[in-house]
Scaffold this motif. Structure first.
Motif, short mmCIF file in Angstrom:
data_model
loop_
_atom_site.label_atom_id
_atom_site.label_comp_id
_atom_site.label_asym_id
_atom_site.label_seq_id
_atom_site.Cartn_x
_atom_site.Cartn_y
_atom_site.Cartn_z
N GLY A 313 29.69 55.51 40.01
CA GLY A 313 31.33 55.80 39.30
C GLY A 313 30.97 54.99 37.94
N THR A 314 30.84 53.94 37.87
CA THR A 314 30.69 52.96 36.85
C THR A 314 29.69 54.01 36.19
OG1 THR A 314 30.95 50.92 38.35
CG2 THR A 314 30.72 50.59 36.28
N LEU A 315 28.87 54.39 35.96
CA LEU A 315 27.81 55.21 35.11
C LEU A 315 29.13 56.17 34.34
CD1 LEU A 315 24.51 55.25 37.20
CD2 LEU A 315 25.10 53.87 34.87
N LEU A 316 29.98 56.95 35.12
CA LEU A 316 30.51 58.12 34.77
C LEU A 316 32.03 57.40 34.14
CD1 LEU A 316 28.96 60.30 37.61
CD2 LEU A 316 28.31 60.08 35.31
N GLY A 317 32.28 56.22 34.09
CA GLY A 317 33.28 56.00 33.90
C GLY A 317 34.46 55.44 34.25
N GLY A 318 34.17 54.65 35.48
CA GLY A 318 35.14 53.98 36.30
C GLY A 318 34.41 52.29 36.39
N ALA A 319 35.80 51.92 36.58
CA ALA A 319 35.47 50.18 36.68
C ALA A 319 35.64 49.61 38.03
CB ALA A 319 36.59 50.10 35.50
N GLU A 320 35.82 50.50 38.87
CA GLU A 320 35.96 49.07 40.36
C GLU A 320 35.58 48.86 40.88
OE1 GLU A 320 39.22 50.36 42.33
OE2 GLU A 320 39.43 51.58 40.27
N PRO A 321 35.64 47.97 40.92
CA PRO A 321 35.17 46.24 41.34
C PRO A 321 34.23 46.48 42.63
CG PRO A 321 37.02 45.49 41.74
CD PRO A 321 37.28 47.06 41.34
N TYR A 322 33.16 45.78 42.91
CA TYR A 322 32.12 46.46 44.34
C TYR A 322 32.67 45.21 45.01
CZ TYR A 322 28.13 46.37 47.71
OH TYR A 322 27.62 46.02 49.03
#
Length: 410
Positions: A313-322
């Motif tokens: 998801g981060t690779l594709l533009g997301g910013a949600e923390p793990y």
């Protein structure tokens, strides 16, 4: 953040393969390249010290079915060593000199078994357990009456000991600490595992160090203890932990972290490294965990799988923390267990629900009245409740943890 056209993943273990699969499952249609040194299709590690060593299985759990990668357009390169990262050029160079350009890069290089810097460490026949080949070779030499010495009483050492005893081997386990699994479980719970193995015929040499290995014609034949005693052995397994493979990251100038045991590649809450468009997941990731307010590095199966999936998801533009809680499981003889969360067994408070002597219990570690970690042993009905208690760090009294319906506490 602009959408990438080409994603390169270095590492074909569970974390790397999960990342490659997840970007496809999230709809990415660009190039995906997956590079790793193991010659086989990506597989999971838990079965190596469990089903395979026990001879209950001949294959590991594959991350994806045969054909998945080609069907999904994932360019899988097994048996491929990556030797250089050129971050400024956005290029990965493999062992053959082939250059793989990227828009986004994921490092999932995993860990390597640690060795002991003692005399005789160069002898042939010293075994570690990290790959499928390691597991298959080790199980071939475990047999009735075979003298086996295991150096290290951590999770791998204990699981190897259980498998070796199942096959009738004469097993001795050496560790400088006073109890097996001591750093993870503390005194009270670690005693359960000491007694479990003793009942199954394991000889403990605890509080004892290794001075070196002895051999004949270049092959190991025994282990010399720090008191001068030599333990003869046909099989010697070194299980003293693993070190994150950070050499590529270090050479490329990525920020590393020495505040976690063993070090690692520093990543933020969303698994980004210090370099633009470069991410790290799994065993090497020293991840800033929002719940703990500090970096943690977790080497277990669930972390590799979940971080690999999350980073897509981060690779594709997301910013949600793990934010997932660490999770681990083990099977030894007739004892099965799961651990959720992160605690310090020497400073946090221990609350036990159930019967330690019968090895049917749940242990909680609390701090300031809040649940930080929970371990269920041979009890399987409360997994969801335990997960919730740990995830929210529930404020619960010791009496309720011992006696109340756990589902009612969440």
């Amino acid at each position: 953040m602009a959408q990438p056209h080409r994603i390169v993943v270095v590492g074909t273990g569970l974390a790397g393969a999960s990342a490659a699969a997840a970007v496809r499952e999230q709809g990415f249609t660009g190039d995906v390249v997956l590079l790793g040194r193991d010659p086989r299709s990506p597989y999971e590690l838990p079965a190596l010290s469990k089903g395979i060593l026990l001879r209950d299985a001949d294959e590991p759990d594959w991350v994806r079915d045969e054909g998945f990668y080609a069907e999904r357009g994932i360019d899988l390169h097994t048996g491929t060593d990556v030797r250089e990262l050129h971050l400024g050029e956005r290029v990965v160079v493999d062992g053959d000199g082939t250059r793989h350009g990227y828009d986004r890069l994921v490092l999932a290089t995993g860990c390597a078994p640690r060795t002991l810097p003692v005399p005789g460490a160069e002898l042939a026949g010293l075994r570690t357990l990290r790959t499928l080949d390691d597991a298959l070779a080790l199980r071939d030499v475990l047999g009735d009456g075979v003298p086996v010495v295991i150096v290290g009483a951590g999770w791998i050492g204990c699981e190897v000991a259980a498998a070796a005893r199942k096959h009738g081997a004469e097993v001795t386990v050496i560790d400088p600490l006073p109890l097996p699994l001591h750093r993870t479980l503390g005194d009270t719970v670690a005693e359960v595992f000491r007694d479990l193995h003793a009942r199954h015929g394991v000889t403990w040499r605890l509080g004892t160090g290794v001075a070196g290995f002895v051999g004949d014609e270049g092959v190991v034949t025994g282990v010399r203890l720090d008191d001068g005693t030599v333990l003869p052995a046909e099989v010697v397994v070194v299980g003293v932990g693993a070190a994150p493979r950070v050499e590529l990251a270090k050479a490329a100038g990525l920020e590393l972290c020495d505040s976690v045991p063993g070090g690692g590649v520093a990543v933020d809450a969303s698994l980004r490294t210090s370099a633009p468009d470069v991410f790290a997941v799994g065993d090497i990731a020293a991840h800033f965990h929002p719940r703990y307010g500090r970096r943690v590095r977790v080497e277990h199966w669930a972390n590799a799988k979940d971080q690999g999936t999350h980073v897509a998801g981060t690779l594709l533009g997301g910013a949600e923390p793990y934010t997932a809680s660490p999770y681990f499981f083990s099977d030894q003889y007739d004892l099965g267990m799961e651990v959720r969360g992160l605690a310090n067994p020497f400073t946090d408070d221990l609350v036990v629900r159930g019967d330690l002597a019968a090895a049917e219990f749940t242990a909680f570690w609390t701090r300031g009245g809040r649940v930080l970690a929970a371990m269920n042993v041979n009890q399987w009905d409360d997994g969801d409740a335990l997960q919730a208690l740990v995830d929210i760090q529930a404020a619960v009294s010791p009496d309720d943890l011992r006696n109340a319906d756990l589902a009612d506490l969440t």
